[in-house]
Design a protein around this motif. Structure first.
Motif, short mmCIF file in Angstrom:
data_model
loop_
_atom_site.label_atom_id
_atom_site.label_comp_id
_atom_site.label_asym_id
_atom_site.label_seq_id
_atom_site.Cartn_x
_atom_site.Cartn_y
_atom_site.Cartn_z
N ASN A 127 -10.27 33.96 16.15
CA ASN A 127 -10.82 32.82 17.07
C ASN A 127 -11.64 32.01 16.73
O ASN A 127 -12.36 31.57 17.59
CB ASN A 127 -11.80 33.69 17.73
CG ASN A 127 -13.46 33.80 16.62
OD1 ASN A 127 -13.01 32.85 15.44
ND2 ASN A 127 -14.34 34.54 16.70
N ARG A 150 -12.49 32.36 23.44
CA ARG A 150 -13.93 33.17 22.42
C ARG A 150 -14.34 34.09 23.47
O ARG A 150 -14.43 35.23 23.06
CB ARG A 150 -14.51 31.89 21.83
CG ARG A 150 -14.05 31.43 20.87
CD ARG A 150 -14.88 30.90 20.15
NE ARG A 150 -14.65 29.85 19.58
CZ ARG A 150 -14.78 29.11 19.22
NH1 ARG A 150 -15.34 28.24 19.37
NH2 ARG A 150 -14.31 27.56 17.85
N ASN A 156 -27.06 37.55 12.42
CA ASN A 156 -26.70 36.30 13.47
C ASN A 156 -27.11 36.14 14.81
O ASN A 156 -26.76 35.71 15.89
CB ASN A 156 -25.61 35.26 13.18
CG ASN A 156 -25.07 34.90 11.90
OD1 ASN A 156 -25.40 34.92 10.78
ND2 ASN A 156 -23.60 34.38 11.60
N LEU A 157 -28.33 37.07 15.07
CA LEU A 157 -29.02 37.28 16.49
C LEU A 157 -29.46 36.06 16.60
O LEU A 157 -29.84 35.61 15.52
CB LEU A 157 -29.67 38.11 16.29
CG LEU A 157 -29.25 40.00 16.30
CD1 LEU A 157 -30.50 40.88 16.53
CD2 LEU A 157 -28.38 39.66 17.19
N PHE A 158 -29.76 35.54 17.53
CA PHE A 158 -30.61 34.18 17.88
C PHE A 158 -32.29 34.08 17.67
O PHE A 158 -32.36 34.82 18.42
CB PHE A 158 -29.96 33.78 19.21
CG PHE A 158 -28.69 33.40 19.43
CD1 PHE A 158 -27.72 32.98 18.45
CD2 PHE A 158 -28.00 33.76 20.71
CE1 PHE A 158 -26.03 33.39 19.26
CE2 PHE A 158 -27.02 33.97 20.82
CZ PHE A 158 -26.01 33.25 20.13
N ASN A 159 -32.62 33.84 16.22
CA ASN A 159 -33.76 33.69 16.55
C ASN A 159 -35.01 33.50 17.01
O ASN A 159 -36.20 33.92 17.40
CB ASN A 159 -34.30 32.74 14.52
CG ASN A 159 -32.98 33.75 13.57
OD1 ASN A 159 -33.29 34.45 13.72
ND2 ASN A 159 -33.11 32.90 12.42
N MET A 199 -16.97 38.29 17.87
CA MET A 199 -17.36 38.53 16.81
C MET A 199 -18.65 39.19 16.63
O MET A 199 -19.03 38.95 16.64
CB MET A 199 -16.93 37.09 15.96
CG MET A 199 -16.63 36.96 14.42
SD MET A 199 -16.06 35.67 14.11
CE MET A 199 -15.33 35.88 12.56
N LEU A 236 -13.16 29.71 14.81
CA LEU A 236 -14.36 29.34 14.27
C LEU A 236 -13.55 28.71 12.85
O LEU A 236 -14.32 27.90 12.75
CB LEU A 236 -15.10 30.90 13.68
CG LEU A 236 -16.33 30.29 14.43
CD1 LEU A 236 -16.76 30.05 15.18
CD2 LEU A 236 -17.34 31.99 14.03
N GLN A 288 -26.21 30.58 13.03
CA GLN A 288 -26.50 30.44 14.37
C GLN A 288 -25.34 29.95 15.18
O GLN A 288 -25.79 30.53 16.62
CB GLN A 288 -28.35 29.89 14.32
CG GLN A 288 -29.63 30.59 13.39
CD GLN A 288 -29.42 31.66 14.57
OE1 GLN A 288 -30.34 31.96 15.69
NE2 GLN A 288 -29.71 33.21 13.55
N ARG A 304 -24.01 42.74 21.80
CA ARG A 304 -24.18 40.99 22.40
C ARG A 304 -22.63 40.56 22.35
O ARG A 304 -22.22 40.41 23.23
CB ARG A 304 -24.62 40.67 21.26
CG ARG A 304 -24.67 39.58 21.90
CD ARG A 304 -25.70 37.70 20.78
NE ARG A 304 -25.15 37.55 19.35
CZ ARG A 304 -25.32 37.30 18.42
NH1 ARG A 304 -26.79 36.14 18.93
NH2 ARG A 304 -24.73 37.03 17.24
N ARG A 349 -12.20 34.58 10.85
CA ARG A 349 -12.15 33.30 11.35
C ARG A 349 -11.68 32.19 11.76
O ARG A 349 -11.83 31.85 13.33
CB ARG A 349 -13.47 32.82 10.53
CG ARG A 349 -14.38 33.36 9.63
CD ARG A 349 -15.00 33.00 9.04
NE ARG A 349 -16.15 31.39 8.77
CZ ARG A 349 -16.92 31.20 9.30
NH1 ARG A 349 -17.28 32.21 9.68
NH2 ARG A 349 -16.96 29.82 9.36
N GLN A 395 -35.05 26.20 17.87
CA GLN A 395 -35.03 26.75 16.34
C GLN A 395 -34.97 25.41 15.23
O GLN A 395 -36.97 25.09 14.60
CB GLN A 395 -34.49 27.36 15.68
CG GLN A 395 -34.05 27.79 16.76
CD GLN A 395 -32.61 29.84 16.07
OE1 GLN A 395 -33.05 29.56 14.48
NE2 GLN A 395 -32.01 30.01 16.53
N PHE A 425 -20.73 39.55 12.60
CA PHE A 425 -20.89 38.41 11.06
C PHE A 425 -21.81 39.40 9.73
O PHE A 425 -22.21 40.32 10.90
CB PHE A 425 -21.65 37.55 11.40
CG PHE A 425 -20.63 36.90 12.11
CD1 PHE A 425 -20.33 35.24 11.41
CD2 PHE A 425 -21.22 36.37 13.27
CE1 PHE A 425 -19.23 34.64 12.31
CE2 PHE A 425 -21.26 35.06 14.38
CZ PHE A 425 -19.96 34.48 14.09
#
Ligand code: ATP
Ligand code: MG
Lengths: 236, 274
Positions: free
Chosen positions: B48, B76, B87-90, B81, B50, A133, B183, B45, A155, B83
């Protein structure tokens, strides 16, 4: 038993007819005020400390900040809250030349105290959030701070809401010592009734009942919250 | 577009990338293949930052973004990027997932301008020579509307506009990954990095995601894709890098790599996966 009935009568006179209940209401209000605002301050402080704890430590500033936070947490977890209250009320604030109503001193001290506890709760909450996240937020160009505030911390808070509820209960119980620095809480109210009626049995019994009801009501709310959160997680 | 110069990455004593030098040109579609643990993800990774490279340079649009002194967040924004795990924001709805970064960045730019203008105005009160103010021709509400419209346009493109207000936990893997792709697109990136974008998907959903990536490729997007889908690499890539043990062992056009591999390690790897 007739004796006990008499005691209730005396208490009721003091409580109702001599307006003892206004003192009780004030006490209840102060107790809730200190616990609620204290927890709010604690959440803010705790979140900041928890975020500092998880910042990558390449640079010097985060390392220094982290060491300071560790010291702070150790200090406030390592001493009784009564001692903290007394020290702030009679030592720290007078030395700083600060004059403040004792209720506000209590709010601050309980805020600082719960900040130390909430920081640990919050840290475990942040650790429980999938690292992907944060990575995804960083990958779209958001800074570490913004990523934490908009994605990770919400979260984390969801994960630790029940634990925060328990912290709130702990705070309510701990506020029962605020009379040490002259703040009028439930104890002060019932002690007043007891002193003025020369009769302490019923007042302290009622005080205990109020605490029990308060704590049970909040525990119930926490459980309801927990259940509804689990429901919303079920799709995963 | 991206110049990688002697890129090295180590974790403790383990050197995962052992000096990679390469150039990603504009419009290229570079596929990276190689055995598990060869450093493909780490390499991607690092592009960028990361992962911070241990040494070496990543020159993106003339700036060495591996330098700790540059503001990596600005660069960035131009590197999308995607994955393996989506990794969507929950905690955000689909539309908020897409809007979060563009909205935040545009609004904080607006705020910065307003703050600067405030100080210029303050200064202009006290000095005779008047400095001009920054031009502000949008409001917060307008920005929000624009960003939302763009997000909806992207959602329509993948046919998921009815999911705008859904939470990620209610979507299928294929839907999640396609949303993760748009996104990234919402930032108008100049290059897109994909790390095994279909590896976590059920087989029946692989197609819809690969189709979307293919569309982007056809539109001329520069992309770097780590993939185990050899058929896809062959079809879409303009260049294939074969990595093994932290190095690029062989690179060539897909035809050459797949039909006529030169290095024995490439041969061995391809004989296992094809
Ligand atoms: N954070 C880390 N700490 C320590 N070692 C790591 C870390 N990340 C990766 N590695 C190691 O680096 C090596 C390369 O990992 P990497 O994920 O880049 O491989 P990969 O080529 O992407 O493999 P796969 O095909 O399985 O995804 C592996 O040996 C891995 O164990
Ligand atoms: Mg990988």
């Amino acid at each position: 038993m007739g004796n006990f009935g008499k005691k209730i009568e005396v208490f009721w006179k003091m409580f109702y007819e001599s307006n003892g209940y206004t003192k009780v209401l004030t006490g209840l209000q102060n107790t809730m005020y200190i616990a609620t605002v204290g927890l709010a301050i604690g959440i803010v402080i705790g979140t900041i400390i928890a975020i500092i704890a998880v910042i990558p430590k390449y640079k010097r500033l985060p390392r220094i900040l982290d060491r300071f936070c560790k010291f702070y947490v150790g200090l406030f977890r390592g001493t009784p809250v009564v001692v903290q209250l007394l020290v702030f009320y009679y030592v720290v604030f007078p030395l700083m030349g600060v004059k403040m109503p004792s209720v506000n001193v209590c709010v601050l001290v309980f805020g600082l105290n719960s900040g130390a506890y909430v920081s640990e709760i919050m840290r475990s909450g942040i650790m429980s959030v999938d690292p992907g996240q944060l990575e995804a937020a960083r990958a779209v160009g958001l800074s570490f701070g913004v990523s934490m505030m908009k994605v990770v911390v919400p979260q984390a808070v969801k994960n630790i809401l029940p634990t925060l509820g328990n912290e709130f209960i702990a705070l309510i119980k701990e506020t029962s010592v605020v009379s040490f620095v002259g703040a009028a809480d439930l104890y002060v109210a019932f002690n007043y009734i007891g002193t003025n009626s020369y009769e302490f049995m019923v007042p302290y019994l009622v005080m205990a009942l109020i605490y029990i009801v308060l704590v049970m009501a909040i525990a119930l709310l926490v459980r309801i919250m927990e259940r509804s959160l689990r429901k919303s997680d079920r799709h995963n | 577009m991206i110049d990688i110069i002697d890129l090295r990455k180590r974790y403790g004593n383990l050197e995962v990338l052992k000096g990679i030098t390469n150039t990603i040109h504009e419009g290229e579609k570079v596929a990276i293949i190689g055995p598990s643990g060869s450093g493909k993800s780490t390499f991607l990774r690092c592009l960028n930052c990361l992962e911070d490279p241990t040494s070496g340079q990543i020159i993106f649009e003339g700036v060495n973004i591996a330098d700790m002194k540059v503001d990596i967040n600005i660069h960035r924004r131009h590197i999308g990027m995607v994955f393996q795990q989506f990794n969507l924001f929950n905690n955000k709805t689909v539309i908020d997932n897409i809007m979060l970064a563009p909205l935040h960045i545009k609004i904080s730019e607006l705020r910065k301008k307003k703050i600067k203008n405030f100080f210029i105005k303050l200064r202009n009160v006290f000095t005779p020579d008047k400095k001009p103010l920054y031009e502000i021709n949008t409001t917060k509400a307008q920005i929000k509307e624009e960003v939302r419209a763009n997000a909806m346009r992207l959602l329509k493109r993948i046919g998921l506009e009815d999911k705008a207000n859904a939470f990620p936990s209610t979507l299928s893997g294929g839907q999640k990954q396609r949303i993760a792709i748009i996104r990234a697109l919402a930032m108008n990136p100049k290059v897109m990095l994909f790390d095994e974008p279909t590896s976590a998907l059920d087989p029946e959903m692989v197609g819809e995601v690969l189709d979307l990536i293919k569309q982007l490729a056809d539109e001329g997007m520069t992309m770097v894709i780590v993939t185990h889908e050899m058929g896809f690499a062959r079809e879409v890539a303009t260049r294939v890098l074969f990595m093994d043990e932290g190095m690029i062992v062989e690179e060539n056009t897909p035809e050459e790599i797949f039909n006529n591999p030169r290095n024995p390690r490439t041969k061995e790897f391809l004989s296992k996966v094809l």
